[in-house]
Scaffold this active site. Sequence first.
Site, PDB file in Angstrom:
ATOM      1  N   GLU A  75       0.102 -11.928   2.440  1.00 54.37           N
ATOM      2  CA  GLU A  75       0.204 -10.844   3.425  1.00 54.37           C
ATOM      3  C   GLU A  75      -0.063  -9.499   2.771  1.00 54.37           C
ATOM      4  OE1 GLU A  75       3.837 -12.620   6.175  1.00 54.37           O
ATOM      5  OE2 GLU A  75       4.292 -11.294   4.516  1.00 54.37           O
ATOM      6  N   LYS A 134       0.858  -6.080   1.391  1.00 51.21           N
ATOM      7  CA  LYS A 134       2.108  -5.484   0.939  1.00 51.21           C
ATOM      8  C   LYS A 134       2.041  -4.025   1.388  1.00 51.21           C
ATOM      9  CE  LYS A 134       5.128  -5.012  -3.082  1.00 51.21           C
ATOM     10  NZ  LYS A 134       5.736  -3.728  -2.774  1.00 51.21           N
ATOM     11  N   ARG A 188      16.273  -1.091   2.316  1.00 54.45           N
ATOM     12  CA  ARG A 188      16.238  -2.020   1.184  1.00 54.45           C
ATOM     13  C   ARG A 188      17.556  -1.974   0.422  1.00 54.45           C
ATOM     14  NH1 ARG A 188      15.822  -3.758  -3.635  1.00 54.45           N
ATOM     15  NH2 ARG A 188      14.170  -3.341  -5.139  1.00 54.45           N
ATOM     16  N   PHE A 191       7.603  -9.329   8.720  1.00 55.85           N
ATOM     17  CA  PHE A 191       7.205 -10.450   7.857  1.00 55.85           C
ATOM     18  C   PHE A 191       8.222 -11.586   7.762  1.00 55.85           C
ATOM     19  CE2 PHE A 191       8.538  -6.915   5.015  1.00 55.85           C
ATOM     20  CZ  PHE A 191       9.665  -7.493   4.443  1.00 55.85           C
ATOM     21  N   ARG A 210      15.720 -12.152  -6.743  1.00 59.65           N
ATOM     22  CA  ARG A 210      14.310 -11.982  -7.073  1.00 59.65           C
ATOM     23  C   ARG A 210      13.832 -13.306  -7.625  1.00 59.65           C
ATOM     24  NH1 ARG A 210      11.401  -7.414  -7.746  1.00 59.65           N
ATOM     25  NH2 ARG A 210      13.164  -6.022  -7.847  1.00 59.65           N
TER      26      ARG A 210
HETATM   27  P1  ATP Z   1       8.327  -2.332  -5.075  1.00 60.80           P
HETATM   28  O1  ATP Z   1       8.812  -1.091  -5.740  1.00 60.80           O
HETATM   29  O2  ATP Z   1       7.124  -2.914  -5.717  1.00 60.80           O
HETATM   30  O3  ATP Z   1       8.219  -2.239  -3.586  1.00 60.80           O
HETATM   31  P2  ATP Z   1      10.819  -3.611  -4.885  1.00 60.80           P
HETATM   32  O4  ATP Z   1      11.652  -3.815  -6.088  1.00 60.80           O
HETATM   33  O5  ATP Z   1      11.262  -2.621  -3.877  1.00 60.80           O
HETATM   34  O6  ATP Z   1       9.390  -3.377  -5.383  1.00 60.80           O
HETATM   35  P3  ATP Z   1       9.779  -6.150  -4.526  1.00 60.80           P
HETATM   36  O7  ATP Z   1      10.508  -7.398  -4.408  1.00 60.80           O
HETATM   37  O8  ATP Z   1       9.163  -5.929  -5.825  1.00 60.80           O
HETATM   38  O9  ATP Z   1      10.721  -4.966  -4.119  1.00 60.80           O
HETATM   39  O10 ATP Z   1       8.666  -6.057  -3.434  1.00 60.80           O
HETATM   40  C1  ATP Z   1       8.999  -6.368  -2.159  1.00 60.80           C
HETATM   41  C2  ATP Z   1       8.951  -5.131  -1.319  1.00 60.80           C
HETATM   42  O11 ATP Z   1       7.667  -4.995  -0.746  1.00 60.80           O
HETATM   43  C3  ATP Z   1       9.882  -5.323  -0.158  1.00 60.80           C
HETATM   44  O12 ATP Z   1      11.127  -4.791  -0.458  1.00 60.80           O
HETATM   45  C4  ATP Z   1       9.210  -4.645   0.991  1.00 60.80           C
HETATM   46  O13 ATP Z   1       9.716  -3.339   1.114  1.00 60.80           O
HETATM   47  C5  ATP Z   1       7.770  -4.519   0.590  1.00 60.80           C
HETATM   48  N1  ATP Z   1       6.828  -5.282   1.447  1.00 60.80           N
HETATM   49  C6  ATP Z   1       5.720  -4.782   2.015  1.00 60.80           C
HETATM   50  N2  ATP Z   1       5.043  -5.712   2.690  1.00 60.80           N
HETATM   51  C7  ATP Z   1       5.736  -6.861   2.555  1.00 60.80           C
HETATM   52  C8  ATP Z   1       5.517  -8.182   3.026  1.00 60.80           C
HETATM   53  N3  ATP Z   1       4.459  -8.521   3.747  1.00 60.80           N
HETATM   54  N4  ATP Z   1       6.454  -9.105   2.670  1.00 60.80           N
HETATM   55  C9  ATP Z   1       7.525  -8.773   1.931  1.00 60.80           C
HETATM   56  N5  ATP Z   1       7.770  -7.539   1.459  1.00 60.80           N
HETATM   57  C10 ATP Z   1       6.883  -6.585   1.762  1.00 60.80           C
END
Ligand code: ATP
Length: 603
Positions: free
Chosen positions: A266, A268, A288, A358, A435
């Site tokens: 998907e 991001k 978040r 999502f 995670r």
């Molecule tokens: P980052 O700073 O890279 O966003 P993070 O630590 O907040 O990282 P990660 O687990 O690394 O969180 O990445 C997931 C994040 O990406 C989710 O918290 C969400 O906000 C975002 N996101 C965007 N599109 C999607 C998607 N299609 N599916 C899941 N998460 C998504």
Amino acid sequence: MPMPFSTLAETFEKLERVTSRTQMLLYLVELFKKTPPDVIDKVVYFLQGKLWPDWKGLPELGVGEKLLIKAAAIALHVSEHQLEQMAKRLGDIGRTIEIIKTEKEKKASAPGLLAFMKKPSTSTTGLTVEKVYDTLAKIALAQGEGSRDIKLKLLAGLLAEASPKEARYIARFVEGRLRLGVGDATIMEALAVVYAGSAAMRSIVERAYNLRADLGMIAKILATEGVDTLKNIKPEVGIPIRPMLAERLNDPVEILKKLGGRALVEYKYDGERAQIHKKGDKIWIFSRRLENITHMYPDVVEMARKGIKVEEAIVEGEIVAIDPDTGELRPFQVLMHRRRKHDIHIVLSEIPVAVYLFDTVYVDGNDLTVKPLPKRHEMLEKIIEPSDRWQIAKGIVTDSPEELETFFLKAIEDGAEGVMAKAMHDRSIYQAGSRGWLWIKYKRDYKSEMNDTVDLVVIGAFYGKGRRGGKFGALLMAAYDPDTDTFKSVCKVGSGFTDEDLERLDDMLKPYIRDHKPARVDSQMKPDVWVEPALVAEIIGAELTLSPIHTCCYGWAKKGAGISIRFPRFIRWRPDKGPEDATTTKELYEMYQRQLRKVKEQT
Ligand code: ATP
């Protein structure tokens, strides 16, 4: 049975001095054993240094240093000045209050003086955990006119009643400085030992906490109803669930291998994660970090009310800023303006958002966290009524690394941060609060920032959306390739136009509109109308990116990809330039190479 607050204060003192986690765990176990089940929630909140989970959105204590000193001065019958001076010297108000209180008690109990005291002072008081908690809660909840006096009175009363040690910790708590260094994981382990029989049961407590992010409440269920009730706990609408997070990899082959060969890939989206809860007409949005952000997104609340077709549900998505005229994604920074601007009504029209959903973890009494992703996704599609700005995240199912890569490039070009690849096998459950390798994010290693404008030629036009419906809202732009004497597509630009620019667009384009692709135009993207290359515009963007769609420099930097502009913006027309004077494909390629830099953040 009431619990003396002194028990808690003594544990705080011990916890402040511990040097090992094992010792910390023992003290917590000792404390929980002495805690009556009906106050365990309050004890846990005290250990976390708060009155309630942050997501409840309830007020904080609202007692600043000044008010605390004032209250202590009243409670101790000393001057504020004296207190202030001593606190400055010691760097610790709590300790200051404790010392003065001890001194006073010593004096009061000295022979001769005792006779004048109304009641003898001892180091144990009648203060209970409930009384301290309830008074602090009242202090926090006192709002509006006259609330300062109420807070002052309540706090002074509490400090007067407390023993010196109790007063020290009450003051620290009020100041937000009760830093005991006790992590949630240690609290959960101690709870497991006391109420579930062994530290090994921590995983059950943890799972429950992941599904309902309220450790006080989880502790109370465990203490009053037992571990079996906790084992069967489901998410509850209105209580946030701790989010599932992704690992990171940057190689499509490896990504697919890790996920079992096939994945849902998907976009991001680069916005703010939103956990949206619905119960009838009531909607909550959690961030978040599980803050309650409902008030910041009245537009999303409305979308969720209309767009979730069941009575009760918890869905997850990303809130992204979009261009009001084209519906295209805008950079993360634009969304952040929402946080800074205060007039929400202006914000709503200036910074409209879309939600890309999502996942879903709960629907009408069913806990979906235990179901594999395809089942959850099926349910999501079933319960969502999509609209322009309320949609399921764009995605593909693939087992091909090449297809994944192409989709990734398209995602970046469209303004997403990259892609999220997700496992689809039988074990692809929703891992709340952790995670893991069931979700893998793929972001770019390198980016090529765009520092300079380019002059591109109009080769097509698109009809606008929303208030621009029926009129042109975006243009397809091309660079000139002198070797083949063709115009190769670079980007679709829909931002940066003033209302006046847009009004003039129809007239400007009219003489050049064609019903077929003009001979010298090389473009895979098909606009609503083709335009004979004639008009040149100055364009800027955030980056030059690789694009699977645009034909400019196709195959030069990477097989199967051309060069495009991410977040392109119209600056002005260049009537002084003819189409052959536009920026050339070679110049664009050189710009791309020159600015290519490794992306810093590695998360
Ligand atoms: P980052 O700073 O890279 O966003 P993070 O630590 O907040 O990282 P990660 O687990 O690394 O969180 O990445 C997931 C994040 O990406 C989710 O918290 C969400 O906000 C975002 N996101 C965007 N599109 C999607 C998607 N299609 N599916 C899941 N998460 C998504």
